[in-house]
Design an enzyme around this catalytic site. Structure first.
Site, PDB file in Angstrom:
ATOM      1  N   LYS A   1     -37.182  68.953  32.304  1.00 21.49           N
ATOM      2  CA  LYS A   1     -37.881  67.931  31.527  1.00 21.49           C
ATOM      3  C   LYS A   1     -39.378  68.206  31.477  1.00 21.49           C
ATOM      4  O   LYS A   1     -39.987  68.531  32.500  1.00 21.49           O
ATOM      5  CB  LYS A   1     -37.641  66.551  32.143  1.00 21.49           C
TER       6      LYS A   1
ATOM      7  N   ARG B   1     -28.017  67.865  39.603  1.00 23.55           N
ATOM      8  CA  ARG B   1     -27.006  67.309  40.507  1.00 23.55           C
ATOM      9  C   ARG B   1     -27.473  67.262  41.962  1.00 23.55           C
ATOM     10  O   ARG B   1     -26.722  66.812  42.820  1.00 23.55           O
ATOM     11  CB  ARG B   1     -25.709  68.117  40.429  1.00 23.55           C
ATOM     12  N   LYS B   2     -28.692  67.702  42.229  1.00 19.99           N
ATOM     13  CA  LYS B   2     -29.177  67.717  43.609  1.00 19.99           C
ATOM     14  C   LYS B   2     -30.476  66.910  43.714  1.00 19.99           C
ATOM     15  O   LYS B   2     -31.458  67.337  44.321  1.00 19.99           O
ATOM     16  CB  LYS B   2     -29.392  69.159  44.076  1.00 19.99           C
TER      17      LYS B   2
ATOM     18  N   GLU C   1     -32.529  68.968  23.945  1.00 18.55           N
ATOM     19  CA  GLU C   1     -33.366  68.644  22.795  1.00 18.55           C
ATOM     20  C   GLU C   1     -34.789  69.133  23.039  1.00 18.55           C
ATOM     21  O   GLU C   1     -35.346  68.896  24.122  1.00 18.55           O
ATOM     22  CB  GLU C   1     -33.389  67.129  22.558  1.00 18.55           C
TER      23      GLU C   1
ATOM     24  N   HIS D   1     -27.599  78.305  45.294  1.00 14.62           N
ATOM     25  CA  HIS D   1     -26.561  77.301  45.056  1.00 14.62           C
ATOM     26  C   HIS D   1     -26.395  77.119  43.553  1.00 14.62           C
ATOM     27  O   HIS D   1     -27.377  77.111  42.803  1.00 14.62           O
ATOM     28  CB  HIS D   1     -26.957  75.983  45.720  1.00 14.62           C
TER      29      HIS D   1
ATOM     30  N   ASP E   1     -25.902  74.667  41.490  1.00 13.88           N
ATOM     31  CA  ASP E   1     -26.712  73.625  40.850  1.00 13.88           C
ATOM     32  C   ASP E   1     -28.185  74.006  40.824  1.00 13.88           C
ATOM     33  O   ASP E   1     -28.902  73.692  39.863  1.00 13.88           O
ATOM     34  CB  ASP E   1     -26.544  72.289  41.585  1.00 13.88           C
ATOM     35  N   LYS E   2     -28.649  74.696  41.870  1.00  5.96           N
ATOM     36  CA  LYS E   2     -30.053  75.105  41.908  1.00  5.96           C
ATOM     37  C   LYS E   2     -30.326  76.274  40.968  1.00  5.96           C
ATOM     38  O   LYS E   2     -31.429  76.403  40.438  1.00  5.96           O
ATOM     39  CB  LYS E   2     -30.449  75.457  43.343  1.00  5.96           C
TER      40      LYS E   2
ATOM     41  N   ASP F   1     -18.291  77.875  42.247  1.00  6.93           N
ATOM     42  CA  ASP F   1     -18.352  76.468  41.842  1.00  6.93           C
ATOM     43  C   ASP F   1     -19.316  76.356  40.675  1.00  6.93           C
ATOM     44  O   ASP F   1     -20.407  76.945  40.707  1.00  6.93           O
ATOM     45  CB  ASP F   1     -18.841  75.607  43.019  1.00  6.93           C
ATOM     46  N   ALA F   2     -18.969  75.615  39.656  1.00  8.30           N
ATOM     47  CA  ALA F   2     -19.849  75.454  38.504  1.00  8.30           C
ATOM     48  C   ALA F   2     -21.127  74.732  38.905  1.00  8.30           C
ATOM     49  O   ALA F   2     -21.131  73.877  39.797  1.00  8.30           O
ATOM     50  CB  ALA F   2     -19.136  74.669  37.399  1.00  8.30           C
TER      51      ALA F   2
ATOM     52  N   LYS G   1     -26.171  76.411  52.185  1.00  6.58           N
ATOM     53  CA  LYS G   1     -26.469  74.990  52.362  1.00  6.58           C
ATOM     54  C   LYS G   1     -26.840  74.759  53.821  1.00  6.58           C
ATOM     55  O   LYS G   1     -26.406  75.488  54.711  1.00  6.58           O
ATOM     56  CB  LYS G   1     -25.256  74.118  51.996  1.00  6.58           C
TER      57      LYS G   1
ATOM     58  N   LYS H   1     -41.663  62.984  30.183  1.00  8.84           N
ATOM     59  CA  LYS H   1     -40.530  62.262  30.750  1.00  8.84           C
ATOM     60  C   LYS H   1     -40.956  61.680  32.096  1.00  8.84           C
ATOM     61  O   LYS H   1     -41.224  62.411  33.054  1.00  8.84           O
ATOM     62  CB  LYS H   1     -39.328  63.181  30.958  1.00  8.84           C
TER      63      LYS H   1
ATOM     64  N   PHE I   1     -17.055  82.976  53.577  1.00  9.24           N
ATOM     65  CA  PHE I   1     -17.852  82.476  52.461  1.00  9.24           C
ATOM     66  C   PHE I   1     -18.399  83.694  51.713  1.00  9.24           C
ATOM     67  O   PHE I   1     -19.587  83.977  51.732  1.00  9.24           O
ATOM     68  CB  PHE I   1     -18.976  81.583  52.980  1.00  9.24           C
TER      69      PHE I   1
ATOM     70  N   GLU J   1     -30.796  71.252  29.607  1.00 13.10           N
ATOM     71  CA  GLU J   1     -29.741  71.229  30.612  1.00 13.10           C
ATOM     72  C   GLU J   1     -29.079  72.611  30.666  1.00 13.10           C
ATOM     73  O   GLU J   1     -28.902  73.267  29.636  1.00 13.10           O
ATOM     74  CB  GLU J   1     -28.679  70.183  30.271  1.00 13.10           C
TER      75      GLU J   1
ATOM     76  N   ASP K   1     -39.284  60.272  34.313  1.00 15.39           N
ATOM     77  CA  ASP K   1     -38.415  60.660  35.419  1.00 15.39           C
ATOM     78  C   ASP K   1     -39.126  61.680  36.300  1.00 15.39           C
ATOM     79  O   ASP K   1     -38.996  61.659  37.530  1.00 15.39           O
ATOM     80  CB  ASP K   1     -37.120  61.286  34.893  1.00 15.39           C
TER      81      ASP K   1
END
Length: 403
Positions: A280, A259-260, A57, A16, A18-19, A253-254, A177, A284, A245, A44, A286
């Site tokens: 990260k 995003r997941k 960074e 995918h 995003d992955k 798709d970008a 998916k 961090k 597909f 990123e 997060d």
């Protein structure tokens, strides 16, 4: 919560878009930590048709100095790392090919104003890399103490990817998916009401015998993953419901890092603090605090103090100690939530819940993150070994602390 309800979780494959971005970002984290275990990384990644771009960074010995000068050879290593991730996933398509995509690197030095808050000094401990709230969760729905809907969604796609890589399913392409809907009665899953799988495929597998072959294959995978008692003639299957597909991945798709996040954690069965993990370094919170809260929640459930447990931590940037610790056993606890909170605060092996204590306890300053970036950060193994936050080595200590 009502006694009878439907609940759904989704997953996405390693292919995918995003992955793809998450895996590249975490591969860069691993590269930098392998050179400097104290490296600071916020990487990123954006992917689109024949293009991969990095931004963020960083700081670290043998990587980049405070003036933005790269160490010898590191920029070539960064590009090679990104291309290797895409190659390992399996993208060799006209619209996205590991060998020919355009690559750009816009990483730059970490802000000095962030560094002064995070770094330890004579008069202060290492501080949190950002403010925020982080959640951990565990449930006894599956052997891995994960929500069943998400666990099955991940495993369907992971098996399909394994078959694609081995050649057992040569008609599959990397992007896919899944989605699993279960009916619960009194908190226990009793039936799968709907299964959704959308998978990128070779030309021709959208009609006739080849389409039937693809559908049969997917249903067989589902039957391998879900317990038999959950499946019946009433289970609805939606396999490639939009039709063809063929165009997929970053060409379709970008993709962007982070995003997941619900796929990464608990599939919506528990809160998420809002911050992504991938890209990260472990200063961090997060990332690191989400790992320690999962670790604590899993051990609490494994110790028999609850069948469901949610834990929250909150931090302020530059401040070492958490602002709050919250435990919720959702009415399933065998002891009070307060007793569990007190026990957590007393555990000597933790050494506290500061960013440094978390990194030390879970040994997070290692190149382990790319493995976590697809099919969930929780409830799974990497190359035969649990991720450190999945271990159950706190059970005995918790029992002694709670009594």
């Amino acid at each position: 919560m009502p006694s009878t309800y439907l609940f759904t979780s989704e997953s996405v494959s390693e292919g995918h878009p995003d992955k793809v971005s998450d895996q590249i970002s975490d591969a860069i984290v691993d590269l930098f930590l392998s050179k400097d275990p104290e490296a600071r990384v916020a990487c990123e990644t954006m992917t689109t048709t024949q293009r991969v771009m990095l931004a963020g960074e960083i700081r670290g010995n043998n990587i980049m100095d405070e003036y933005g000068n790269w160490a010898d050879g590191i920029q070539a290593e960064i590009e090679q790392t990104a291309r290797q991730v895409v190659r390992d996933i399996g993208y060799e398509q006209d619209g996205f090919h590991w060998e020919t995509f355009e690559f750009s690197n816009h990483l730059h030095p970490q802000s000095a104003h962030i560094a002064q808050g995070v770094d330890a000094a004579e008069n202060k401990d290492e501080g949190a890399g950002d403010q925020g709230i982080m959640f951990g969760y565990a449930s006894d729905e599956t052997p891995d103490l994960m929500p069943a809907t998400l666990d099955y969604s991940h495993k369907i796609l992971a098996q399909m990817a394994a078959d694609r890589h081995s050649g057992a399913a040569p008609f599959l392409e990397p992007d896919s998916k899944s989605q699993v809907t279960l009916r619960y009665v009194d908190g226990v899953p009793i039936a799968a009401t709907a299964i959704v799988v959308s998978t990128q495929h070779k030309e021709g597998y959208d009609a006739g015998d080849k389409e039937a072959e693809l559908h049969t294959y997917v249903k067989n995978i589902v039957a391998q993953i879900l317990p038999a008692h959950l499946l019946s003639d009433d289970t609805q299957y939606h396999i490639n419901p939009t039709g063809s597909f063929v165009i997929g991945g970053p060409d379709g798709d970008a993709g962007l890092t982070g995003r997941k996040i619900i796929v990464d954690t608990y599939g919506g069965a528990a809160p998420h603090g809002g911050g992504a993990f991938s890209g990260k370094d472990p200063t961090k919170v997060d990332r690191s605090a989400a790992y320690i809260t999962r670790y604590l929640a899993k051990n609490i459930v494994a110790a028999g103090y609850a069948t469901r447990c949610t834990i929250q931590l909150a931090y302020a940037i530059g401040v070492s100690h958490p602002l709050s610790l919250y435990v919720d056993t959702h009415g399933t606890g065998t002891v009070s939530n307060e007793a569990i909170e007190n026990a957590i605060n007393s555990l000597e092996s933790l050494g506290g819940l500061t960013p440094k204590a978390i990194r030390t306890k879970l040994q997070l300053n290692k190149a382990i993150y790319r493995k976590s970036a697809a099919y969930g950060h929780f409830g799974r193994k990497a190359e035969g070994d649990f991720f450190p936050w999945e271990k159950l080595d706190l059970v005995d200590e918790l029992k002694k602390a709670i009594g």
